[in-house]
Design a protein around this motif. Structure first.
Motif, mmCIF file in Angstrom:
data_model
loop_
_atom_site.group_PDB
_atom_site.id
_atom_site.type_symbol
_atom_site.label_atom_id
_atom_site.label_comp_id
_atom_site.label_asym_id
_atom_site.label_seq_id
_atom_site.Cartn_x
_atom_site.Cartn_y
_atom_site.Cartn_z
ATOM 1 N N PHE A 201 2.473 -12.758 6.097
ATOM 2 C CA PHE A 201 1.171 -12.645 5.432
ATOM 3 C C PHE A 201 0.443 -11.378 5.887
ATOM 4 O O PHE A 201 -0.138 -10.653 5.074
ATOM 5 N N VAL A 202 0.498 -11.098 7.183
ATOM 6 C CA VAL A 202 -0.158 -9.897 7.713
ATOM 7 C C VAL A 202 0.469 -8.635 7.138
ATOM 8 O O VAL A 202 -0.234 -7.691 6.746
ATOM 9 N N VAL A 203 1.794 -8.594 7.073
ATOM 10 C CA VAL A 203 2.454 -7.390 6.571
ATOM 11 C C VAL A 203 2.178 -7.200 5.080
ATOM 12 O O VAL A 203 2.111 -6.067 4.584
ATOM 13 N N ILE A 204 1.971 -8.301 4.364
ATOM 14 C CA ILE A 204 1.584 -8.199 2.954
ATOM 15 C C ILE A 204 0.194 -7.571 2.839
ATOM 16 O O ILE A 204 -0.051 -6.706 1.985
ATOM 17 N N LEU A 205 -0.718 -7.986 3.713
ATOM 18 C CA LEU A 205 -2.054 -7.386 3.724
ATOM 19 C C LEU A 205 -1.978 -5.891 4.050
ATOM 20 O O LEU A 205 -2.720 -5.082 3.476
ATOM 21 N N LEU A 206 -1.077 -5.526 4.947
ATOM 22 C CA LEU A 206 -0.913 -4.115 5.298
ATOM 23 C C LEU A 206 -0.338 -3.326 4.122
ATOM 24 O O LEU A 206 -0.690 -2.162 3.913
ATOM 25 N N TYR A 207 0.540 -3.960 3.366
ATOM 26 C CA TYR A 207 1.064 -3.321 2.150
ATOM 27 C C TYR A 207 -0.078 -3.043 1.176
ATOM 28 O O TYR A 207 -0.187 -1.940 0.618
ATOM 29 N N LEU A 208 -0.927 -4.036 0.975
ATOM 30 C CA LEU A 208 -2.056 -3.875 0.060
ATOM 31 C C LEU A 208 -3.043 -2.834 0.581
ATOM 32 O O LEU A 208 -3.663 -2.105 -0.204
ATOM 33 N N LEU A 209 -3.177 -2.750 1.907
ATOM 34 C CA LEU A 209 -4.029 -1.720 2.501
ATOM 35 C C LEU A 209 -3.487 -0.332 2.175
ATOM 36 O O LEU A 209 -4.245 0.570 1.787
ATOM 37 N N GLY A 210 -2.183 -0.159 2.335
ATOM 38 C CA GLY A 210 -1.576 1.127 2.017
ATOM 39 C C GLY A 210 -1.751 1.484 0.556
ATOM 40 O O GLY A 210 -2.047 2.637 0.208
ATOM 41 N N GLN A 211 -1.583 0.506 -0.302
ATOM 42 C CA GLN A 211 -1.750 0.719 -1.740
ATOM 43 C C GLN A 211 -3.185 1.137 -2.058
ATOM 44 O O GLN A 211 -3.419 2.057 -2.855
ATOM 45 N N THR A 212 -4.143 0.477 -1.409
ATOM 46 C CA THR A 212 -5.552 0.791 -1.634
ATOM 47 C C THR A 212 -5.903 2.188 -1.135
ATOM 48 O O THR A 212 -6.584 2.960 -1.826
ATOM 49 N N LEU A 213 -5.439 2.530 0.063
ATOM 50 C CA LEU A 213 -5.704 3.864 0.606
ATOM 51 C C LEU A 213 -5.101 4.942 -0.285
ATOM 52 O O LEU A 213 -5.725 5.980 -0.546
ATOM 53 N N ASN A 214 -3.892 4.694 -0.750
ATOM 54 C CA ASN A 214 -3.215 5.661 -1.608
ATOM 55 C C ASN A 214 -4.014 5.916 -2.883
ATOM 56 O O ASN A 214 -4.175 7.060 -3.321
ATOM 57 N N PHE A 215 -4.547 4.844 -3.460
ATOM 58 C CA PHE A 215 -5.308 4.988 -4.701
ATOM 59 C C PHE A 215 -6.663 5.643 -4.444
ATOM 60 O O PHE A 215 -7.106 6.505 -5.211
ATOM 61 N N ARG A 216 -7.335 5.234 -3.360
ATOM 62 C CA ARG A 216 -8.653 5.791 -3.065
ATOM 63 C C ARG A 216 -8.576 7.285 -2.766
ATOM 64 O O ARG A 216 -9.469 8.050 -3.129
ATOM 65 N N ILE A 217 -7.528 7.705 -2.085
ATOM 66 C CA ILE A 217 -7.400 9.107 -1.690
ATOM 67 C C ILE A 217 -6.786 9.959 -2.792
ATOM 68 O O ILE A 217 -7.201 11.094 -3.029
ATOM 69 N N TRP A 218 -5.791 9.380 -3.500
ATOM 70 C CA TRP A 218 -5.007 10.172 -4.444
ATOM 71 C C TRP A 218 -5.018 9.599 -5.855
ATOM 72 O O TRP A 218 -4.107 9.889 -6.633
ATOM 73 N N GLY A 219 -6.012 8.830 -6.209
ATOM 74 C CA GLY A 219 -6.014 8.135 -7.492
ATOM 75 C C GLY A 219 -5.619 8.974 -8.685
ATOM 76 O O GLY A 219 -4.670 8.667 -9.400
ATOM 77 N N LYS A 220 -6.310 10.072 -8.930
ATOM 78 C CA LYS A 220 -6.050 10.903 -10.102
ATOM 79 C C LYS A 220 -4.688 11.573 -10.019
ATOM 80 O O LYS A 220 -3.944 11.627 -10.995
ATOM 81 N N GLN A 221 -4.358 12.098 -8.838
ATOM 82 C CA GLN A 221 -3.062 12.752 -8.676
ATOM 83 C C GLN A 221 -1.925 11.761 -8.852
ATOM 84 O O GLN A 221 -0.874 12.081 -9.387
ATOM 85 N N GLN A 222 -2.144 10.526 -8.386
ATOM 86 C CA GLN A 222 -1.104 9.509 -8.490
ATOM 87 C C GLN A 222 -0.793 9.209 -9.953
ATOM 88 O O GLN A 222 0.358 9.084 -10.344
ATOM 89 N N VAL A 223 -1.836 9.102 -10.770
ATOM 90 C CA VAL A 223 -1.638 8.843 -12.192
ATOM 91 C C VAL A 223 -0.854 9.975 -12.827
ATOM 92 O O VAL A 223 0.045 9.776 -13.637
#
Length: 228
Positions: A201-223
Motif C-alpha cells: 500500500f505504501v509503495v502504491i502511494l509512492l507511485y502516485l506521488l511520483g506520478q503527481t510530481l511528474n505532472f505538476r513539474i512537467w505537465g505540458k511537456q509530458q503531454v
C-alpha cells in the motif's frame, strides 16, 4: 545546456550505481558478519534489488541520451522502456527503501541493520545504499519528464512485483528458517500478512506521488511527449 546536464547526470548516476553494485559483489566474497547468511545471496535484500533497478534505469537513460543513430522506432521503444522502469519501479522502490530503512533503523537498528554490519560496511556504503538513492531519484524527476503508463496498469505491475518479492522472502524463510530481516520474526502470521500488505500500500502511494510530481513539474511537456 540542459541536454548536456541531463546526459552527464545519467552517465554519472549509472557509473555510481555500477560501482556500488560491483563493490557489494566484491564484499560478498568476504566472510559475512552476523545478520547476513549466504542463501539467496544479495538478491534476497530489497536494498540490493533496488540498486540493480536504479543502475539499469540510468544505464538505459544514458544509452537513450547518447543514441543519435538508428531507427526512430528503436529509440521510441527505448524511451518507453526507460520511462516504464522509472515510473513503476525506480521511483517508488527507491523511496520505499530509504523510507523503510531509516524509519526502522531509528526505532531499533537491530531489526534491520545490526551493529555487526558497521564492521563490514563502512558508513559511506550504508548511505550509498540507503540514503543517496533519494536525492538521485528526485534529481531525475526534476531533470526530465517521464511518460507514465495507465494508472491501473502501473499499479497492477507494481502490485505483482510486490507480491513476488514477498513470496521470495517467505521462500527464503521456509528454506533456511531465517528471516531476511530480523523485524519479520517479531510478527505473527496475521501480522506478517498485514505488514506485507501495508508495504505494498505504501509503495502504491509512492507511485502516485511520483506520478503527481511528474505532472505538476512537467505537465505540458509530458503531454507533448505523449503525442510524439
Amino acid at each position: 545546456m540542459s541536454g548536456t546536464v541531463k546526459k552527464l547526470y545519467h552517465v554519472a548516476a549509472f557509473g555510481w550505481y555500477a560501482f556500488i553494485v560491483h563493490y557489494l559483489f566484491a564484499k560478498g566474497r568476504e566472510a559475512p558478519p552476523d545478520g547476513i547468511f549466504p542463501y539467496g545471496g544479495p538478491w534476497k535484500y530489497l536494498t540490493f534489488i533496488n540498486l540493480i533497478v536504479q543502475m539499469v534505469f540510468f544505464g538505459l537513460a544514458s544509452v537513450r541520451d547518447l543514441r543519435t543513430l538508428g531507427k526512430r522506432s528503436r529509440v521510441t521503444l527505448l524511451s518507453q522502456t526507460k520511462d516504464l522502469l522509472f515510473s513503476v519501479f525506480a521511483f517508488p522502490l527507491g523511496l520505499l527503501v530509504v523510507l523503510l530503512f531509516w524509519v526502522i533503523f531509528s526505532y531499533d537498528r537491530q531489526l534491520v541493520y545490526p551493529e555487526s554490519m558497521d564492521n563490514f560496511f563502512p558508513t559511506w556504503a550504508n548511505h550509498a545504499m540507503h540514503t543517496l538513492v533519494l536525492p538521485i531519484v528526485l534529481g531525475e524527476v526534476l531533470l526530465e519528464p517521464h511518460v507514465y503508463p495507465n494508472t491501473r496498469n502501473g499499479l497492477a505491475a507494481l502490485g505483482v512485483a510486490g507480491f513476488l518479492y514477498s513470496g521470495w522472502v517467505i521462500w527464503v524463510y521456509v528454506s533456511v528458517g531465517i528471516w531476511v530481516y530480523p523485524l519479520l520474526g517479531l510478527f505473527s502470521t496475521t501480522g506478517l500478512v498485514a505488514f506485507f500488505i501495508s508495504n505494498i500500500f505504501v509503495v502504491i502511494l509512492l507511485y502516485l506521488l511520483g506520478q503527481t510530481l511528474n505532472f505538476r513539474i512537467w505537465g505540458k511537456q509530458q503531454v507533448k511527449v505523449k503525442k510524439n
